[in-house]
Design a protein around this motif. Structure first.
Motif, short mmCIF file in Angstrom:
data_model
loop_
_atom_site.label_atom_id
_atom_site.label_comp_id
_atom_site.label_asym_id
_atom_site.label_seq_id
_atom_site.Cartn_x
_atom_site.Cartn_y
_atom_site.Cartn_z
N GLU A 131 81.18 -20.06 -131.97
CA GLU A 131 81.37 -18.81 -132.71
C GLU A 131 81.57 -19.17 -134.18
O GLU A 131 82.54 -19.84 -134.54
CB GLU A 131 82.57 -18.05 -132.17
N ARG A 144 83.24 -13.87 -137.22
CA ARG A 144 83.84 -12.76 -136.48
C ARG A 144 84.35 -11.72 -137.46
O ARG A 144 84.97 -12.05 -138.47
CB ARG A 144 85.00 -13.24 -135.60
N LYS A 183 85.06 -6.51 -133.87
CA LYS A 183 84.47 -6.73 -132.55
C LYS A 183 83.05 -7.29 -132.62
O LYS A 183 82.34 -7.32 -131.62
CB LYS A 183 84.47 -5.42 -131.76
N SER A 228 80.70 -10.61 -133.45
CA SER A 228 80.72 -12.07 -133.60
C SER A 228 79.29 -12.61 -133.68
O SER A 228 78.36 -11.98 -133.17
CB SER A 228 81.44 -12.73 -132.42
N TYR A 259 81.23 -10.79 -124.38
CA TYR A 259 80.41 -10.68 -125.59
C TYR A 259 79.00 -10.25 -125.21
O TYR A 259 78.28 -10.98 -124.53
CB TYR A 259 80.38 -12.02 -126.33
#
Length: 249
Positions: free
Chosen positions: A180, A183, A186, A188, A237
């Motif tokens: 990741e 971010r 919500k 990413s 996700y």
């Protein structure tokens, strides 16, 4: 009325536009790409390319919705009245870089969609284009898959809902198999290495090809990074988009 004529591959005829009901019948020009027959050799439906639209709208049309009495005068009348759809069909060139021979070969191989719809998460989505699925899922000559079921996390795909449910019971990673790197609330972004997570990236490319007419990358993912945009909720996700970049570029 003009007599019904034998319709051949390549002919231009009028057919009822997709989704038009009897109360709002709308006939549009289309080109016959393929035909489907029953056990007795009688034509049941034609696969057509709608003349005003991108190939993403190509579809099977029941013979009852095809005007078997189409004449040159009828076609000329429809062409004179048709609206200008250029902003829809020519907003960008999906075949940039392909010469005429390559384009013809591409259109021959991919002329008929092999999947009608996909189910991914809560969404049922109509497919636009042919995708070169693995032979374990679809082979040339097979019946068109009405609905292909995707796991929205692993992007594995199955011909039946039961197969998908068995896969989901095993448990799986709930985010793309990479780092990741961004971010914001919500949303990413994950960086996925095409050589380390080859199967996941190939699945992503199979999915993307269903909505891109010209896309050649679906197996050689090793030299690419994939940047995958996701929305996060309590389930995990969810992939909403991506782009890829060559590692050495």
């Amino acid at each position: 009325a003009a007599p019904a004529r034998e319709i051949k591959i390549g002919d231009h005829v009028l057919a009822m536009w997709r989704g038009a009901g009897e109360d709002k019948a709308e006939f549009r020009e289309c080109e016959i790409i393929e035909k489907r027959t029953d056990g007795d050799g009688k034509v049941e439906a034609y696969y057509v390319h709608w003349s005003d639209f991108n190939r993403r709208c190509d579809s099977w049309v029941p013979i009852a919705d095809v005007d078997l009495h189409t004449t040159k005068d009828k076609l000329r009348e429809v062409r004179d009245l048709k609206r200008n759809y250029d902003e829809f069909t020519h907003d960008h060139d999906e075949h940039e870089g392909m010469d005429d021979a390559a384009l013809k070969e591409h259109e021959l191989v991919t002329k008929i969609k092999n999947v009608n719809k996909i189910q991914i998460g809560q969404y049922l989505v109509e497919v636009w284009y042919y995708s070169p699925l693995p032979k374990s899922v679809w082979r040339s000559g097979d019946e068109v898959i009405d609905t292909l079921y995707f796991c929205e996390f692993t992007l594995n795909f199955y011909r039946t809902k039961e197969e998908l449910e068995r896969h989901q019971k095993k448990g799986c990673l709930r985010h793309p198999p990479g780092d990741e790197i961004y971010r914001n609330d919500k949303v990413s972004v994950f960086e996925v290495d095409g050589s380390r997570s080859k199967q996941w990236c190939q699945n992503l490319c199979y999915l993307a090809k269903m909505f891109l007419d010209h896309k050649t990358l679906w197996y050689d993912t090793d030299s690419f990074f994939f940047y995958v945009i996701c929305e996060f909720d309590e389930q995990g996700y969810h992939v909403v988009g991506y782009f890829s970049k060559e590692k050495e570029s």
